[in-house]
Structure formats: C-alpha cells, structure tokens
Design an enzyme around this catalytic site. Structure first.
Site, mmCIF file in Angstrom:
data_model
loop_
_atom_site.group_PDB
_atom_site.id
_atom_site.type_symbol
_atom_site.label_atom_id
_atom_site.label_comp_id
_atom_site.label_asym_id
_atom_site.label_seq_id
_atom_site.Cartn_x
_atom_site.Cartn_y
_atom_site.Cartn_z
ATOM 1 N N THR A 93 0.851 -1.195 0.000
ATOM 2 C CA THR A 93 0.000 0.000 0.000
ATOM 3 C C THR A 93 0.882 1.239 0.000
ATOM 4 O OG1 THR A 93 -1.765 1.187 1.176
ATOM 5 C CG2 THR A 93 -0.209 -0.037 2.534
ATOM 6 N N HIS B 214 2.378 -11.514 14.332
ATOM 7 C CA HIS B 214 3.440 -12.020 15.198
ATOM 8 C C HIS B 214 3.201 -13.468 15.623
ATOM 9 C CE1 HIS B 214 7.029 -11.681 17.340
ATOM 10 N NE2 HIS B 214 6.756 -10.747 18.226
#
Length: 422
Positions: free
Chosen positions: A340, A393
């Site tokens: 993006t 994560h």
C-alpha cells in the site's frame, strides 16, 4: 413457478445487499434478463433470471441483506399469468349489474395520458448508473442535484459534490441548563448530514476491526535512500515508455523487491488455517488502490514471472478498473501479500493494517529530502522514504520481519540486484 436464488458469488463472499430491483412485480422477464443489482463488499453484481415469465413475488426489499442460495424472487413461467389471475379464471362467473355507459372524450383521455407520461419523465431524471448508485447510498434525491450537463444528465461527480445543507431528520431537542433555579433552553440545532454507509464501507470497517482483534499485529519500520532508483528511472523512463507504452514507476521496483524477499522469508507469504500454516509458493501481490467508494486491493498475478513492464501494465489497468468500478471478483481474490502506498497522498509515516487472511503488508510513504550521513565527515540531502511492515506475530518473529524489511531496503538502494534476485 420458478425460484430465483442468489448465485455463488466467490469463495470469500457469502452475502450481499439488494441495491435495486430492476424489475417490478407483475412485469415480464426474459431468460437471462437482469432482475436485481446486488452490492457486495467488493463489487456490484447484477443477478439474472434463469427463467422466462412474470415476476410474481419479491421476497426481499431494497437494502435487505441476502445470503448465497437464498430465494429472492418467484417467477411464474409461461404466458405470464399470475396465480391470482388463474384463480380468478377458475371461479364461476358472476354477473354484476352493468353500469350505465359513460361517454369519454377521446381528446381529454389522450391529454391526460400525455400529462401522466410527462409527469413520469419529470419524476425520473436522466442519470448515469454510477450516479444513481451513489445517490442511493447518500440518500440524495436526484431531482435536487444541479448539473452542468446541457442535456440535464446527472453525473457521478454532480452527486459527489452535492451537499445537504440541513439534515432531513428532526432537529435535536434543546439542551436544558439550570440557571438560578430556572431552566434555560440552549438550541443545539446545527447543520448535520446523515449518510448511509455503503456495503463496501461497512465491510471494510468490519474486516479491519476483525484483523485488529484476531491477529497479533506488529509493525517494524525502516527507511530507504531512493537515490539509485530515482536515477535509474530518470535514465530509462523515456526509452521504457517508447518500448512498452507504460511508464516506469516505483511500484514495479517494490513489487520485484517484495517477491525476492518473500522467497527468502516464506512465512510472510503464508496464512493460518486452524492449527496449520499454509505456506504459498506463488506470489500474487495485492496493490491497494483508493477509490471514491473506499479502498480496494486488486491483485497482480504471478508477479515472480513478470517483467517490470508487465507489472506496471497490470497495475495501471487494475487501477483504471478500480476507479471506474469495473473490477471483477477474480481481480480481487487470492492475494498472498499486499503493498500500500500512502505516500501518494503525502503520508510521511503510518502503520498499515493487515489484509486478512494475509500475514504481511508493506507500507510505502512519501519521498522527502532529508540530511543523511554519508560517512564521518560528509552529510548529503537524499530522497528518503520511510517504509513499514505490519505482520502477524503469531507466525512471523521480529527477527524475520526486520530481516525482510532490511532486504527490501538493500535491494532498492542497489536496484541492479533485482535483476539477479528475479
């Protein structure tokens, strides 16, 4: 009687909103003719009738949410007579008293029909489909929208620029304040505009919130000296355009760098399915595109096999389709990683949100001249770009994420390496 059901839309789309009925009850429909406009979170789809006959029932209204496989309409096949009509024919005829014949002036009847027709035309202004869709979403009466078109056609930009001065809802009740034992009314009535959220905007909001709540999202940052890329573009941009009829932009460099880094750090090209990891060995890179209806992420397929020119051409075509609302479901499905570019709007630094179920997204930002230490003695102003990598994560460790971003940095600061990494 035949049932019209919501067809299979896509693997990730299970429901939609009825934006508009294109046929009314009692109207004849042909096989393959459009019945409704269905709005999903990604694209608008027109559902067709698989049968020829008369539309006898609409089971849902405009604005209702329907799921794949649900029956939304009933079509009476054949000559078009409704069940009510058949029932009437089966009943025994009952003679009713004949009314006295009345003389009808043909000229008056014709005049009344002409006036009714004119009134109908006035009540339905000429407008493009995109303008009608946007007007429905914003709750705007097209008759109120001024247009500069000489034929009076209302365009999408006319609806976009139109502004309600005062809300149509009743004013807020005055706030009561107590002063010296007496109630004092404070008028809080202000110009307020209530806009209905589009289906796409509702879904974007829902999915972004789900990502924040269901992933262990973390972001790491770095900065890239864009000098080498900008010099390379400057040297080759004219020849590149002459040979490929497309401009050499930054996105092809970043896409190539991302693919190279994903090959070295494959968990950033994976997704979680239950208690398993689905590691993908193909590289379909999503490129976020901002449109008036919200952010969409069309996909550049098989980016690892494509040249710089192929990637730039694909991105240009997908962006044009996105802005003209012509993206298909195929254009939006199956991305493995997303890029993006908030820098086109001037963003200096931001934290991109994951595009689930993907586990990685790279955020690009604006290029800005900043002083950079070249060595202990020398400092230069260099075109610098902050980059951000958001990752899940749960499956990507910090060391892996940082190393991924450092590799992106190295490849772009020495872009000739991209030819070797390809």
């Amino acid at each position: 009687m035949a049932e019209i059901k919501v067809p299979e839309l896509a693997e990730s789309i299970t429901e939609g909103t009825i934006a508009k009925w294109l046929k009314n009850v009692g109207e004849h429909v042909e096989k393959g003719e459009y019945l409704i406009e269905l709005e999903t979170d990604k694209v608008n789809i027109e559902v067709i009738s698989d049968f020829a006959g008369t539309l006898t029932e609409q089971k849902f209204s405009e604005g209702d949410t329907v799921r794949v496989g649900e029956t939304i309409a009933i079509v009476q096949e054949g000559g078009g007579e409704t069940p009510a009509a058949e029932k009437t024919q089966e009943q025994e005829p009952v003679e009713a008293p004949k009314p006295e014949p009345q003389r009808v002036n043909a000229a008056e009847t014709k005049t009344e029909q002409t006036e009714d027709k004119a009134q109908e035309i006035v009540s339905r202004p000429i407008a493009s489909p995109a303008a009608r869709k946007l007007a429905r979403e914003k709750g705007i009466d097209l008759l109120e929208v001024p247009t500069a078109d000489p034929l009076g056609r209302v365009r999408r930009q006319d609806v976009s620029s139109f502004n309600h001065n005062v809300s149509q809802r009743p004013p807020l009740p005055p706030k009561m304040e107590t002063t010296g034992g007496q109630a004092k009314a404070e008028d809080l009535t202000k110009p307020i505009v209530y806009e209905k959220m589009s289906r796409r905007r509702q879904t974007i909001a829902k999915r972004l919130l789900e990502v924040k709540q269901t992933t262990a999202m973390l972001t790491t940052f770095n900065e890239i000296d864009m000098t080498a890329v900008m010099n390379l573009r400057k040297r080759w941009k004219d020849q590149f355009f002459e040979e490929h009829d497309v401009r050499l932009g930054f996105m092809s460099f970043f896409t190539k760098a991302v693919v190279a880094a994903l090959k070295k750090f494959p968990y950033l090209n994976a997704e979680i399915q239950g208690d398993q990891l689905l590691v993908k060995k193909f590289y379909d890179i999503g490129v976020a595109v901002s449109t008036e209806d919200g952010l969409v992420v069309p996909v550049v397929r098989d980016a690892e096999r494509k040249s710089f020119a192929d990637i730039e051409g694909d991105i240009m075509q997908l962006a044009e389709k996105a802005r003209s609302n012509k993206l298909s479901l195929k254009d939006l499905q199956g991305g493995t990683f997303t890029i993006t570019n908030g820098g086109v709007f001037g963003s200096l630094l931001s934290t991109p949100i994951l595009n689930g179920p993907q586990v990685g997204i790279l955020g690009m930002h604006t290029i800005q001249l900043r002083p950079v230490a070249i060595d202990k003695e020398k400092t230069e102003n260099r075109p610098m770009m902050y980059v951000a990598l958001s990752y899940d994560h749960r499956i990507v460790d910090g060391k892996e994420a940082v190393s991924f971003l450092v590799m992106i940095k190295k490849l772009l600061e020495d872009p000739e390496k991209l030819l070797l990494e390809g």
